[in-house]
Design a protein around this motif. Sequence first.
Motif, PDB file in Angstrom:
ATOM      1  N   TYR A  24       0.909  -1.394   0.016  1.00 56.74           N
ATOM      2  CA  TYR A  24      -0.080   0.215   0.383  1.00 56.74           C
ATOM      3  C   TYR A  24       0.792   1.006  -0.152  1.00 56.74           C
ATOM      4  CZ  TYR A  24      -4.111  -2.586   0.151  1.00 56.74           C
ATOM      5  OH  TYR A  24      -5.453  -3.793   0.020  1.00 56.74           O
ATOM      6  N   ARG A  27       1.815   1.033  -3.262  1.00 54.15           N
ATOM      7  CA  ARG A  27       0.356   2.334  -4.510  1.00 54.15           C
ATOM      8  C   ARG A  27       0.419   3.419  -4.220  1.00 54.15           C
ATOM      9  NH1 ARG A  27      -4.503  -2.141  -4.704  1.00 54.15           N
ATOM     10  NH2 ARG A  27      -2.637  -3.690  -5.438  1.00 54.15           N
ATOM     11  N   LEU A  28       0.222   3.990  -2.843  1.00 52.35           N
ATOM     12  CA  LEU A  28       0.242   5.542  -2.407  1.00 52.35           C
ATOM     13  C   LEU A  28       1.556   6.602  -3.285  1.00 52.35           C
ATOM     14  CD1 LEU A  28      -1.602   4.625   1.077  1.00 52.35           C
ATOM     15  CD2 LEU A  28      -2.575   5.945  -0.629  1.00 52.35           C
ATOM     16  N   GLU A 144      -5.150   0.588   3.771  1.00 54.41           N
ATOM     17  CA  GLU A 144      -6.207   0.688   1.637  1.00 54.41           C
ATOM     18  C   GLU A 144      -6.960   1.574   2.345  1.00 54.41           C
ATOM     19  OE1 GLU A 144      -8.982  -1.684  -0.142  1.00 54.41           O
ATOM     20  OE2 GLU A 144      -9.506  -1.026   2.617  1.00 54.41           O
ATOM     21  N   TYR A 147      -5.730   4.647   0.580  1.00 47.53           N
ATOM     22  CA  TYR A 147      -5.897   3.900  -1.552  1.00 47.53           C
ATOM     23  C   TYR A 147      -6.855   4.361  -1.697  1.00 47.53           C
ATOM     24  CZ  TYR A 147      -4.423   1.633  -5.450  1.00 47.53           C
ATOM     25  OH  TYR A 147      -4.021   1.615  -6.587  1.00 47.53           O
TER      26      TYR A 147
END
Length: 160
Positions: A24, A27-28, A144, A147
């Motif tokens: 995460y 992804r962030l 999560e 995100y």
Amino acid sequence: MQRVTVLCVGKLKEKFYLEAAAEYVKRLQRFCKLELVELPESRLPESPSPAEVQRALAAEAVAIRERLPKGGAVIALCIEGKPCSSVELSRRMEELAVAGKTQLTFLIGGSVGLDESLKRQADWRLSMSPMTFPHHLARIMLLEQIYRAYQISAGTKYHK
């Protein structure tokens, strides 16, 4: 770009939590400048007295305040907080950004929670659920959801 700090009491040790957090964080990176800060959890005996718990919470609160970024909004994760949907979290994060709060700081306490003074200081008390989760899992769930909030704002299909 919004800055997001997640201040956590306790250190992730289990490989599966570390891998999930790393995913995460990766992804962030395209949505915010994320900083994860781990602070040591106070040691408590097997069956601590209320006074021992209070001393531990107070000590952890001092450490948290020392690492709190200046300005922005502080969001305390606590069971007595207000639950919200993923869409509501996204909307609130957008509203804070529009209001000039480009720094968001999420607080996750250790196994005995957060000191009451930190909860009072917070701009928002957020509950992940009426259920109780280990604070390490709460960190993954929060990452999560942050995100997901950015994905909702971007209009992607991640959130169905």
